[in-house]
Scaffold this motif. Structure first.
Motif, mmCIF file in Angstrom:
data_model
loop_
_atom_site.group_PDB
_atom_site.id
_atom_site.type_symbol
_atom_site.label_atom_id
_atom_site.label_comp_id
_atom_site.label_asym_id
_atom_site.label_seq_id
_atom_site.Cartn_x
_atom_site.Cartn_y
_atom_site.Cartn_z
ATOM 1 N N THR A 2 21.805 62.532 4.107
ATOM 2 C CA THR A 2 23.161 62.288 4.029
ATOM 3 C C THR A 2 23.803 61.712 2.766
ATOM 4 N N ASP A 3 24.675 62.170 2.128
ATOM 5 C CA ASP A 3 25.294 61.718 0.940
ATOM 6 C C ASP A 3 26.131 60.365 1.043
ATOM 7 N N PHE A 4 26.557 60.191 2.244
ATOM 8 C CA PHE A 4 27.488 58.961 2.401
ATOM 9 C C PHE A 4 26.969 58.369 3.971
ATOM 10 N N VAL A 5 27.618 56.992 3.893
ATOM 11 C CA VAL A 5 27.211 56.268 5.048
ATOM 12 C C VAL A 5 28.768 56.236 5.603
ATOM 13 N N ASP A 6 28.844 56.495 7.043
ATOM 14 C CA ASP A 6 30.236 56.517 7.769
ATOM 15 C C ASP A 6 30.488 55.193 8.215
ATOM 16 N N LEU A 7 31.177 54.150 7.867
ATOM 17 C CA LEU A 7 31.508 52.824 8.456
ATOM 18 C C LEU A 7 32.578 52.750 9.419
ATOM 19 N N GLY A 8 33.261 54.212 9.573
ATOM 20 C CA GLY A 8 34.400 54.163 10.426
ATOM 21 C C GLY A 8 35.601 54.079 9.364
ATOM 22 N N HIS A 9 36.042 52.839 8.736
ATOM 23 C CA HIS A 9 37.021 52.678 7.850
ATOM 24 C C HIS A 9 36.639 53.128 6.295
ATOM 25 N N THR A 10 35.577 53.426 6.042
ATOM 26 C CA THR A 10 34.798 53.966 4.884
ATOM 27 C C THR A 10 33.597 54.852 4.712
ATOM 28 N N ARG A 11 33.702 55.851 4.125
ATOM 29 C CA ARG A 11 32.490 56.785 3.868
ATOM 30 C C ARG A 11 31.988 56.422 2.773
ATOM 31 N N VAL A 12 31.088 55.486 2.573
ATOM 32 C CA VAL A 12 30.363 55.064 1.340
ATOM 33 C C VAL A 12 29.252 56.188 0.690
ATOM 34 N N ASP A 38 31.383 44.930 4.603
ATOM 35 C CA ASP A 38 30.672 46.218 5.164
ATOM 36 C C ASP A 38 29.939 46.912 4.133
ATOM 37 N N ILE A 39 30.942 47.448 3.068
ATOM 38 C CA ILE A 39 30.677 48.225 2.022
ATOM 39 C C ILE A 39 29.618 47.674 1.015
ATOM 40 N N ALA A 40 29.589 46.406 0.767
ATOM 41 C CA ALA A 40 28.837 45.730 -0.131
ATOM 42 C C ALA A 40 27.153 45.789 0.581
ATOM 43 N N MET A 41 27.260 45.578 1.862
ATOM 44 C CA MET A 41 25.889 45.452 2.312
ATOM 45 C C MET A 41 25.351 47.007 2.278
ATOM 46 N N VAL A 42 25.961 48.204 2.508
ATOM 47 C CA VAL A 42 25.596 49.399 2.313
ATOM 48 C C VAL A 42 25.042 49.862 1.058
ATOM 49 N N LEU A 43 25.735 49.442 0.086
ATOM 50 C CA LEU A 43 25.303 49.752 -1.334
ATOM 51 C C LEU A 43 24.502 48.713 -1.866
ATOM 52 N N VAL A 44 24.354 47.609 -1.360
ATOM 53 C CA VAL A 44 23.113 46.829 -1.772
ATOM 54 C C VAL A 44 21.790 47.418 -1.206
ATOM 55 N N GLU A 45 21.972 47.830 0.084
ATOM 56 C CA GLU A 45 20.682 48.172 0.615
ATOM 57 C C GLU A 45 20.178 49.525 0.072
ATOM 58 N N LYS A 46 21.367 50.336 -0.123
ATOM 59 C CA LYS A 46 21.047 51.977 -0.852
ATOM 60 C C LYS A 46 20.579 51.767 -2.277
ATOM 61 N N ASN A 47 21.315 50.995 -3.094
ATOM 62 C CA ASN A 47 21.377 51.103 -4.488
ATOM 63 C C ASN A 47 20.924 49.875 -5.215
ATOM 64 N N PHE A 60 35.460 37.395 -1.782
ATOM 65 C CA PHE A 60 34.166 36.864 -2.181
ATOM 66 C C PHE A 60 33.636 35.990 -0.854
ATOM 67 N N ALA A 61 34.390 35.330 -0.203
ATOM 68 C CA ALA A 61 33.847 34.485 0.909
ATOM 69 C C ALA A 61 33.308 35.331 1.762
ATOM 70 N N ALA A 62 33.635 36.709 2.260
ATOM 71 C CA ALA A 62 33.275 37.505 2.936
ATOM 72 C C ALA A 62 31.955 37.836 2.585
ATOM 73 N N VAL A 63 31.877 38.471 1.404
ATOM 74 C CA VAL A 63 30.828 39.060 0.693
ATOM 75 C C VAL A 63 29.473 37.947 0.641
ATOM 76 N N ALA A 64 29.905 36.839 0.167
ATOM 77 C CA ALA A 64 28.962 35.803 -0.018
ATOM 78 C C ALA A 64 28.354 35.458 1.517
ATOM 79 N N GLY A 65 29.187 35.350 2.504
ATOM 80 C CA GLY A 65 28.674 35.110 3.849
ATOM 81 C C GLY A 65 27.373 35.812 4.301
ATOM 82 N N ARG A 66 27.309 37.279 3.488
ATOM 83 C CA ARG A 66 26.302 38.158 4.097
ATOM 84 C C ARG A 66 25.145 38.335 2.740
ATOM 85 N N LEU A 67 25.614 38.081 1.548
ATOM 86 C CA LEU A 67 25.070 38.107 0.398
ATOM 87 C C LEU A 67 25.176 36.912 -0.423
#
Length: 223
Positions: A2-12, A38-47, A60-67
């Protein structure tokens, strides 16, 4: 696959780099902090790369909480996370007419470096004091591509293009007094530039200018 990951709110889009040469970049304005994370986690894992533009401290606070290694570029309003150290293969000049144009110029700089380009910044060299531009003319010419960011009447790209042999990408900004019309005066001035070969992107679109410049430098690397 699959060329995208479906997060429900976004197809990355996780296959964009294979198609276009660069991975997906996320425009974060109007997205919630949780959606961006959510999107950041997918892109980091895939790219192995996440670049978010038009971000806030809440994003940033939300992203840094996971990354935790994510970086917030406050002036540029960007968030970056990269798995590997970038190997620079070209240098792009980011020329800024005035200090007030810096947020747009910094968006361009952060994008360029995320995409594997060295940058050299030239700040506050607008044509109100033309001697400032002439003093760094040789340094600008030594770069491979030139991005010129300017508001007000948007005249700087024309001046730069008359002094260099390199591609010039112009970015109008919304900086200026009332008759600037939120950047429209600068945009029209750049579109009507007497400088040969000046390419113009949309108002305040530092990212778009950087993407165009990176596409050019990518060809230089290929050669």
């Amino acid at each position: 696959m699959t060329d995208f990951v479906d997060l429900g709110h976004t197809r990355v889009d996780v296959a964009r780099e294979a198609r276009c040469g660069f991975p997906e970049v996320v425009f974060c304005e109007s997205k919630t902090p949780e959606q961006v994370a959510d999107i950041a986690m997918v892109l980091v894992e895939k790219n192995g790369l996440f670049l978010g533009t038009r971000t806030s401290r809440e994003h940033f606070a939300a992203v840094a909480g996971r990354l935790p290694e994510a970086i917030y570029h406050e002036l540029a309003r960007c968030i970056t996370w990269q798995k590997n150290t970038v190997e620079f293969h070209a240098t792009v000049a980011v020329v800024c007419a005035g200090t007030s144009d810096l947020p747009v110029a910094e968006e361009a700089r952060v994008t360029l470096e995320a995409f594997g380009n060295a940058t050299k910044s030239f700040t506050d060299i607008g044509i109100a004091g033309l001697h400032r531009l002439l003093s760094v003319r040789d340094e600008i010419e030594a770069c491979d591509v030139i991005i010129v960011v300017a508001g007000m009447e948007g005249a700087l790209p024309s001046a730069v293009s008359g002094l260099t042999s390199k591609p010039v990408i112009a970015v109008p900004t919304s900086v200026g007094y009332g008759a600037n019309f939120g950047g429209l005066a600068a945009l029209l001035g750049m579109l009507n530039s007497c400088g040969s070969g000046v390419t113009v992107v949309n108002i305040d679109n530092g990212f778009g200018a950087a993407y165009a410049a990176a596409s050019i430098t990518r060809l230089l690397k290929r050669n």
